[in-house]
Design a protein around this motif. Structure first.
Motif, mmCIF file in Angstrom:
data_model
loop_
_atom_site.group_PDB
_atom_site.id
_atom_site.type_symbol
_atom_site.label_atom_id
_atom_site.label_comp_id
_atom_site.label_asym_id
_atom_site.label_seq_id
_atom_site.Cartn_x
_atom_site.Cartn_y
_atom_site.Cartn_z
ATOM 1 N N GLY A 1 1.049 -1.500 -0.151
ATOM 2 C CA GLY A 1 0.290 0.039 -0.092
ATOM 3 C C GLY A 1 1.063 1.656 0.206
ATOM 4 O O GLY A 1 0.251 2.255 0.281
ATOM 5 N N GLY A 2 2.328 1.076 -0.458
ATOM 6 C CA GLY A 2 2.820 2.593 0.173
ATOM 7 C C GLY A 2 2.810 2.651 -1.406
ATOM 8 O O GLY A 2 2.084 3.228 -2.101
ATOM 9 N N GLN A 3 3.864 3.957 -1.627
ATOM 10 C CA GLN A 3 3.825 4.891 -2.581
ATOM 11 C C GLN A 3 4.604 3.860 -4.669
ATOM 12 O O GLN A 3 6.244 4.031 -3.710
ATOM 13 N N ALA A 4 3.933 4.374 -5.392
ATOM 14 C CA ALA A 4 4.509 4.019 -6.959
ATOM 15 C C ALA A 4 5.349 4.399 -7.094
ATOM 16 O O ALA A 4 5.574 5.997 -6.751
ATOM 17 N N ALA A 5 6.354 4.505 -7.919
ATOM 18 C CA ALA A 5 7.890 4.816 -8.931
ATOM 19 C C ALA A 5 6.913 6.037 -9.387
ATOM 20 O O ALA A 5 7.616 6.826 -9.903
ATOM 21 N N ALA A 6 5.859 5.809 -9.772
ATOM 22 C CA ALA A 6 5.224 7.094 -11.311
ATOM 23 C C ALA A 6 4.588 7.999 -10.429
ATOM 24 O O ALA A 6 3.640 9.114 -11.428
ATOM 25 N N SER A 7 5.036 7.945 -8.926
ATOM 26 C CA SER A 7 3.802 8.612 -8.246
ATOM 27 C C SER A 7 4.170 9.216 -7.901
ATOM 28 O O SER A 7 5.812 9.350 -6.717
ATOM 29 N N GLY A 8 3.922 11.186 -7.481
ATOM 30 C CA GLY A 8 4.739 11.789 -6.580
ATOM 31 C C GLY A 8 3.392 11.697 -4.622
ATOM 32 O O GLY A 8 3.851 13.194 -4.497
ATOM 33 N N VAL A 9 2.707 11.131 -4.511
ATOM 34 C CA VAL A 9 2.440 11.514 -3.511
ATOM 35 C C VAL A 9 2.432 10.718 -2.710
ATOM 36 O O VAL A 9 2.290 9.236 -3.228
ATOM 37 N N GLN A 10 2.842 10.832 -1.023
ATOM 38 C CA GLN A 10 3.509 10.019 -0.200
ATOM 39 C C GLN A 10 2.015 9.056 0.066
ATOM 40 O O GLN A 10 1.430 9.517 -0.042
ATOM 41 N N LYS A 11 2.475 7.028 0.578
ATOM 42 C CA LYS A 11 1.338 6.941 0.956
ATOM 43 C C LYS A 11 2.472 5.541 2.611
ATOM 44 O O LYS A 11 3.477 5.903 1.594
ATOM 45 N N THR A 12 1.285 5.379 3.072
ATOM 46 C CA THR A 12 2.012 4.665 4.324
ATOM 47 C C THR A 12 1.527 3.553 4.058
ATOM 48 O O THR A 12 0.061 3.408 3.668
ATOM 49 N N PRO A 13 2.336 2.794 3.717
ATOM 50 C CA PRO A 13 2.286 1.286 3.339
ATOM 51 C C PRO A 13 1.760 0.854 5.466
ATOM 52 O O PRO A 13 1.809 1.785 6.266
ATOM 53 N N THR A 14 1.113 -0.327 5.019
ATOM 54 C CA THR A 14 1.229 -0.986 6.130
ATOM 55 C C THR A 14 1.710 -2.743 6.095
ATOM 56 O O THR A 14 1.999 -2.918 4.515
ATOM 57 N N SER A 15 2.474 -3.413 7.113
ATOM 58 C CA SER A 15 3.166 -4.388 7.196
ATOM 59 C C SER A 15 2.365 -4.923 7.871
ATOM 60 O O SER A 15 0.812 -5.606 8.591
ATOM 61 N N THR A 16 2.858 -6.291 7.510
ATOM 62 C CA THR A 16 1.955 -7.691 7.821
ATOM 63 C C THR A 16 3.286 -8.718 8.341
ATOM 64 O O THR A 16 4.612 -9.096 7.466
ATOM 65 N N VAL A 17 3.357 -9.773 9.635
ATOM 66 C CA VAL A 17 3.634 -10.506 9.681
ATOM 67 C C VAL A 17 4.245 -12.055 9.373
ATOM 68 O O VAL A 17 3.367 -12.269 8.385
ATOM 69 N N VAL A 18 5.523 -11.870 8.466
ATOM 70 C CA VAL A 18 5.364 -13.177 7.920
ATOM 71 C C VAL A 18 6.108 -14.013 9.017
ATOM 72 O O VAL A 18 5.462 -15.438 8.156
#
Length: 423
Positions: free
Chosen positions: A112-129
């Motif tokens: 859910g984080g920021q894509a390479a082609a985007s200049g908009v910051q997005k905060t990702p979520t994490s899952t324990v593996v």
């Protein structure tokens, strides 16, 4: 001679007396040295930061960096479908005996984080593996992941001397843009090649990674290389599969300092990046390379006339890796040749310009010698703070206070590289 803060002369035939003109200071220590004791067995001695891989299974691997008692391991692998995926772990980093170190942490999958082609910051979520451990021994590592264990080794050989880095060579480590948290970059340089891994996200928010590898020289400022995407490789619990690679445009790197730079995704403008701090080190110490101490050379004093009857030869360049509080070379030997009788009745004026303030302003001691002809100049060095000092001293040899008549070759320039660190 506006830059000459202090000047003195000594009336000795065919002898130079040196006076220090300090134009700028050596800076101040950016952090207490007190933490050096407890870091000695972890960060200070550990040289294994960088990329690890199994040469028999190319296309996968991990990047590791330690800061104090914490480490970060980021693995670039593939899902069962062949899609690229990355996992990262922050955990405890401890020292064993000799060159052995241990890392352990929880392996996380981000989305859910920021894509390479985007200049908009997005905060990702994490899952324990699951859990991950890495046992380091010199430039080798034994890795344990959920459902898989393997041996790895450093991709590039370790740089043993900080002073061997050029001022524009990026330091090995994790980088980020604080305004775009959630994606990161790892950079390492070795064997004349800079390698950058980009850990970010696809348009659908799923984690992806790209690799950029560019041959460069030892001194460089801006380069670009293929933004390589990989697919079809080995999954975390699968058997080895060789991945396929595809170039997806050009990725740019620009560094003028070792821990600060600019990166550019294909078709996008530059973003500023800096070393990522994740450990318990004092502010700024995530950059293992000592800070560059500003060097502002003074303008040369032009000579209206040259004195050529006696020739002087400057001392060679000097360099050293020093501990905090160490001092620069203090003795300089000048050789002389020619018609010394031409100096009878004349006064030799001499000045040393010292932009970094490596020496005190005490009048230096000059010792004459007849064999071989010349003089040794002894300066009074002073303790240096942590930093990377690169510059030169200018030694002027003149026959008048204004230095309108100078010895041929004056000023005699002596370059230096001094890297002062806690260890």
């Amino acid at each position: 001679m506006h830059f000459l803060v202090k000047r003195a002369w000594l009336a000795l035939a065919a002898v130079m007396a040196m006076t220090i003109a300090a134009c700028g200071g050596g800076g101040s220590d950016e952090g207490a040295v007190a933490e050096a004791a407890w870091l000695k067995a972890t960060l200070a001695d550990f040289k294994g930061h960088g990329v690890y891989w199994n040469p028999a299974e190319p296309g996968t691997g991990f990047f590791f960096e330690a800061q104090g008692g914490l480490g970060v391991a980021t693995f670039y692998l593939y899902e069962a479908s062949g899609r690229p995926v990355w996992y990262s772990a922050l955990g405890n980093f401890t020292a064993g005996t000799g060159s052995k170190y241990q890392f352990s942490g929880q392996l996380l999958r981000y989305a859910g984080g920021q894509a390479a082609a985007s200049g908009v910051q997005k905060t990702p979520t994490s899952t324990v593996v699951g859990s991950v451990t890495v046992a380091f021994d010199g430039e080798k590592a034994q890795v344990s992941l959920p459902g898989r264990s393997f041996s790895a080794q450093k991709y590039y050989k370790t740089v043993t001397s900080i002073g061997s880095l050029s001022p524009s060579q990026p330091e090995t480590g994790i980088y980020w843009n604080p305004a775009e948290s959630g994606r990161g970059f790892t950079i390492e340089m070795g064997n004349g090649t800079v390698t950058a891994a980009v850990f970010h996200y696809a348009a659908d928010g799923q984690p992806i990674w790209h690799l950029v590898s560019v041959p460069v020289g030892n001194n460089w400022f801006a380069v670009s290389g293929d933004f390589m995407a990989y697919a079809g490789g080995q999954a975390m619990t699968g058997t080895y599969r060789a991945p396929a690679a595809t170039a997806e445009g050009k990725f740019g790197l620009e560094f003028k300092e070792q821990c600060l730079g600019k990166l550019a995704f294909p078709g996008m403008g530059q973003i500023a990046v800096r070393r990522f701090a994740f450990g318990s080190l004092p502010a700024g110490r995530e950059c293992r390379t000592p800070p560059t101490i500003k060097f502002t050379p003074s303008d040369k004093v032009a000579a209206a006339n040259q004195f050529t009857a006696v020739a002087l030869t400057a001392p060679p360049t000097f360099a050293a890796d020093l501990k905090v509080g160490g001092m620069a070379q203090s003795s300089f030997s000048f050789s002389a040749s020619g018609n010394f009788a031409a100096l009878n009745g004349l006064t030799v004026y001499a000045v040393v310009v010292d932009p970094h303030g490596l020496y005190t302003r005490d009048t230096p001691r000059v010792t004459l010698r007849s064999s071989p002809p010349g003089a040794t100049v002894q300066l009074t060095a002073q303790p240096l703070a942590r930093g990377d000092y690169r510059g030169w001293l200018d030694f002027y040899a003149c026959l008048d206070p204004a230095c309108s008549t100078q010895f041929a070759g004056s000023p005699f320039r002596v370059h230096y590289v001094l890297v002062v660190d806690d260890k």
